[in-house]
Design a protein around this motif. Structure first.
Motif, PDB file in Angstrom:
ATOM      1  N   ARG A 162       7.723   8.852  55.966  1.00 52.08           N
ATOM      2  CA  ARG A 162       8.969   9.525  55.606  1.00 52.08           C
ATOM      3  C   ARG A 162       9.388  10.530  56.670  1.00 52.08           C
ATOM      4  O   ARG A 162      10.575  10.663  56.981  1.00 52.08           O
ATOM      5  CB  ARG A 162       8.836  10.214  54.252  1.00 52.08           C
ATOM      6  CG  ARG A 162      10.156  10.785  53.738  1.00 52.08           C
ATOM      7  CD  ARG A 162       9.992  11.470  52.400  1.00 52.08           C
ATOM      8  NE  ARG A 162       9.510  10.570  51.361  1.00 52.08           N
ATOM      9  CZ  ARG A 162       9.172  10.952  50.146  1.00 52.08           C
ATOM     10  NH1 ARG A 162       9.241  12.236  49.815  1.00 52.08           N
ATOM     11  NH2 ARG A 162       8.759  10.080  49.261  1.00 52.08           N
ATOM     12  N   SER A 163       8.427  11.246  57.236  1.00 49.00           N
ATOM     13  CA  SER A 163       8.757  12.207  58.293  1.00 49.00           C
ATOM     14  C   SER A 163       9.385  11.508  59.490  1.00 49.00           C
ATOM     15  O   SER A 163      10.391  11.963  60.048  1.00 49.00           O
ATOM     16  CB  SER A 163       7.502  12.961  58.744  1.00 49.00           C
ATOM     17  OG  SER A 163       7.032  13.830  57.745  1.00 49.00           O
ATOM     18  N   ILE A 164       8.779  10.404  59.899  1.00 50.00           N
ATOM     19  CA  ILE A 164       9.294   9.672  61.050  1.00 50.00           C
ATOM     20  C   ILE A 164      10.683   9.124  60.752  1.00 50.00           C
ATOM     21  O   ILE A 164      11.587   9.192  61.586  1.00 50.00           O
ATOM     22  CB  ILE A 164       8.328   8.537  61.440  1.00 50.00           C
ATOM     23  CG1 ILE A 164       6.987   9.114  61.901  1.00 50.00           C
ATOM     24  CG2 ILE A 164       8.935   7.679  62.546  1.00 50.00           C
ATOM     25  CD1 ILE A 164       5.924   8.072  62.171  1.00 50.00           C
ATOM     26  N   ARG A 165      10.852   8.587  59.533  1.00 54.48           N
ATOM     27  CA  ARG A 165      12.147   8.004  59.169  1.00 54.48           C
ATOM     28  C   ARG A 165      13.248   9.066  59.154  1.00 54.48           C
ATOM     29  O   ARG A 165      14.317   8.882  59.727  1.00 54.48           O
ATOM     30  CB  ARG A 165      12.061   7.323  57.807  1.00 54.48           C
ATOM     31  CG  ARG A 165      13.369   6.642  57.392  1.00 54.48           C
ATOM     32  CD  ARG A 165      13.251   5.897  56.095  1.00 54.48           C
ATOM     33  NE  ARG A 165      13.121   6.776  54.939  1.00 54.48           N
ATOM     34  CZ  ARG A 165      12.070   6.829  54.148  1.00 54.48           C
ATOM     35  NH1 ARG A 165      11.027   6.061  54.379  1.00 54.48           N
ATOM     36  NH2 ARG A 165      12.036   7.651  53.117  1.00 54.48           N
ATOM     37  N   VAL A 166      12.986  10.209  58.493  1.00 50.23           N
ATOM     38  CA  VAL A 166      13.986  11.268  58.397  1.00 50.23           C
ATOM     39  C   VAL A 166      14.303  11.853  59.773  1.00 50.23           C
ATOM     40  O   VAL A 166      15.447  12.221  60.059  1.00 50.23           O
ATOM     41  CB  VAL A 166      13.504  12.372  57.430  1.00 50.23           C
ATOM     42  CG1 VAL A 166      14.419  13.583  57.490  1.00 50.23           C
ATOM     43  CG2 VAL A 166      13.429  11.836  56.015  1.00 50.23           C
ATOM     44  N   SER A 167      13.307  11.917  60.631  1.00 45.83           N
ATOM     45  CA  SER A 167      13.512  12.482  61.967  1.00 45.83           C
ATOM     46  C   SER A 167      14.218  11.522  62.910  1.00 45.83           C
ATOM     47  O   SER A 167      14.548  11.899  64.040  1.00 45.83           O
ATOM     48  CB  SER A 167      12.171  12.893  62.585  1.00 45.83           C
ATOM     49  OG  SER A 167      11.488  11.760  63.098  1.00 45.83           O
ATOM     50  N   MET A 168      14.450  10.277  62.461  1.00 41.84           N
ATOM     51  CA  MET A 168      15.029   9.233  63.321  1.00 41.84           C
ATOM     52  C   MET A 168      14.184   9.019  64.574  1.00 41.84           C
ATOM     53  O   MET A 168      14.686   8.718  65.655  1.00 41.84           O
ATOM     54  CB  MET A 168      16.466   9.589  63.706  1.00 41.84           C
ATOM     55  CG  MET A 168      17.437   9.631  62.543  1.00 41.84           C
ATOM     56  SD  MET A 168      17.673   8.001  61.800  1.00 41.84           S
ATOM     57  CE  MET A 168      18.579   7.162  63.082  1.00 41.84           C
ATOM     58  N   GLY A 169      12.867   9.190  64.413  1.00 42.73           N
ATOM     59  CA  GLY A 169      11.947   8.940  65.519  1.00 42.73           C
ATOM     60  C   GLY A 169      11.722  10.119  66.437  1.00 42.73           C
ATOM     61  O   GLY A 169      10.927  10.012  67.377  1.00 42.73           O
ATOM     62  N   THR A 170      12.374  11.270  66.191  1.00 40.84           N
ATOM     63  CA  THR A 170      12.165  12.409  67.089  1.00 40.84           C
ATOM     64  C   THR A 170      10.764  12.999  66.954  1.00 40.84           C
ATOM     65  O   THR A 170      10.309  13.697  67.856  1.00 40.84           O
ATOM     66  CB  THR A 170      13.223  13.514  66.851  1.00 40.84           C
ATOM     67  OG1 THR A 170      13.299  13.815  65.459  1.00 40.84           O
ATOM     68  CG2 THR A 170      14.579  13.072  67.340  1.00 40.84           C
ATOM     69  N   VAL A 171      10.069  12.698  65.851  1.00 40.13           N
ATOM     70  CA  VAL A 171       8.658  13.078  65.741  1.00 40.13           C
ATOM     71  C   VAL A 171       7.855  12.478  66.896  1.00 40.13           C
ATOM     72  O   VAL A 171       6.842  13.041  67.318  1.00 40.13           O
ATOM     73  CB  VAL A 171       8.082  12.603  64.382  1.00 40.13           C
ATOM     74  CG1 VAL A 171       6.574  12.599  64.389  1.00 40.13           C
ATOM     75  CG2 VAL A 171       8.593  13.500  63.254  1.00 40.13           C
ATOM     76  N   LEU A 172       8.337  11.342  67.403  1.00 38.26           N
ATOM     77  CA  LEU A 172       7.652  10.656  68.497  1.00 38.26           C
ATOM     78  C   LEU A 172       8.102  11.166  69.860  1.00 38.26           C
ATOM     79  O   LEU A 172       7.528  10.792  70.881  1.00 38.26           O
ATOM     80  CB  LEU A 172       7.918   9.148  68.406  1.00 38.26           C
ATOM     81  CG  LEU A 172       7.749   8.550  67.006  1.00 38.26           C
ATOM     82  CD1 LEU A 172       8.180   7.090  67.000  1.00 38.26           C
ATOM     83  CD2 LEU A 172       6.321   8.697  66.524  1.00 38.26           C
ATOM     84  N   GLN A 173       9.107  12.032  69.879  1.00 34.38           N
ATOM     85  CA  GLN A 173       9.648  12.537  71.137  1.00 34.38           C
ATOM     86  C   GLN A 173       9.302  13.996  71.391  1.00 34.38           C
ATOM     87  O   GLN A 173       9.048  14.380  72.539  1.00 34.38           O
ATOM     88  CB  GLN A 173      11.170  12.380  71.144  1.00 34.38           C
ATOM     89  CG  GLN A 173      11.650  10.933  71.086  1.00 34.38           C
ATOM     90  CD  GLN A 173      13.164  10.847  70.970  1.00 34.38           C
ATOM     91  OE1 GLN A 173      13.754  11.349  70.022  1.00 34.38           O
ATOM     92  NE2 GLN A 173      13.799  10.223  71.945  1.00 34.38           N
ATOM     93  N   VAL A 174       9.334  14.818  70.348  1.00 29.06           N
ATOM     94  CA  VAL A 174       9.037  16.244  70.512  1.00 29.06           C
ATOM     95  C   VAL A 174       7.514  16.427  70.523  1.00 29.06           C
ATOM     96  O   VAL A 174       6.841  16.071  69.559  1.00 29.06           O
ATOM     97  CB  VAL A 174       9.644  17.077  69.369  1.00 29.06           C
ATOM     98  CG1 VAL A 174       9.303  18.552  69.546  1.00 29.06           C
ATOM     99  CG2 VAL A 174      11.160  16.879  69.306  1.00 29.06           C
TER     100      VAL A 174
END
Length: 268
Positions: A162-174
């Motif tokens: 859910r975190s990744i989905r809501v962040s639109m993948g920015t969890v993987l960038q920041v």
């Protein structure tokens, strides 16, 4: 590797998608640090751009070729399982609205000292339990420009689906990592010259209108749990306390909304 039509939901190669919880994925066998799920071609693309390794992809029939295209150089090594929507919903327990999901290997989290060495603006999340809020905060951090995020031991895992989905993948960038207790975390922040500004409703809090990001070369914005706010230990570890001025008797915003307002105000 060819596209594989799903013929049997008991196929052991599909185990990563079979009603598996985030906690179970984190402990997945045959992995060094566990797995996470990337939903949508966009998030898969961002995960690959971040250097994360895919284990497999699950796609609706009409999105298989798109998934192969996104995989790029990985396409000849990573299986792409394909099936109709009803079958995939039975397998996963939810509808694949975005057509593609992928089981990704979790990367090793970076060392906190390495993460802060070049950072000027960071966010610290203390005990934020809702993965939706975590994802929204990451999205704001990515958009507004935080260099890194630190999360405390009791904070929800940013790699949860859910975190990744809501962040639109920015969890993987920041860039982000976990930190320990407040004693060691305060020492870490002091070592790297950070002024810690806590967002909280305390008697000594100053208005965000009276604070600018230019006052401190390195600034850490500290955000607390929904409802409970920051712990006494977190406040003791802070250098200053700020609050967002409100109207109409409203004293606070949702932590994700508050993070966006405060990050923008302190982004100078």
């Amino acid at each position: 590797m060819p596209i594989i039509e799903i013929a049997d939901l008991s196929d052991p190669r599909l185990v990563d998608y079979a009603h598996v919880t985030d906690v179970a994925l984190k402990k997945a066998r045959g992995t060094e640090h566990g797995l996470y799920i990337a939903e949508s071609a966009l998030v898969l693309e961002r995960a690959l751009r971040a250097g994360h390794e895919p284990r497999s992809v699950l796609a609706l029939g009409n999105t298989a070729e798109e998934a192969v295209g996104v995989l790029g150089d990985w396409a000849d090594r990573v299986p792409v399982f394909v099936g109709p929507g009803e079958l995939l919903a039975e397998l996963t327990g939810y509808i694949l609205h975005r057509g593609v999901i992928a089981a990704m290997h979790r990367p090793e989290l970076p060392d906190a000292d390495d993460l802060l060495a070049r950072a000027r603006r960071i966010v610290i999340l203390e005990n934020v339990a809702d993965p939706t809020n975590v994802g929204a905060i990451f999205r704001s951090a990515g958009a507004i420009g935080a260099d890194a995020i630190l999360v405390t031991p009791r904070c929800s895992d940013p790699f949860y689906r859910r975190s990744i989905r809501v962040s639109m993948g920015t969890v993987l960038q920041v860039p982000w990592t976990r930190v320990g207790d407040w004693s060691s975390t305060r020492e870490l922040l002091t070592r790297h010259g950070f002024h810690v500004a806590a967002l909280a409703l305390t008697a000594d809090a100053v208005s965000l209108r009276d604070v600018t990001g230019h006052e401190h070369e390195r600034l850490a914005l500290l955000l607390g749990a929904e409802g409970e706010g920051l712990t006494p230990e977190a406040l003791d570890a802070s250098d200053s306390v700020v609050q967002i001025p409100m109207k109409h008797g409203i004293d606070s915003l949702n932590v994700a909304a508050a993070s966006a307002v405060a990050m923008w105000a302190l982004s100078g």
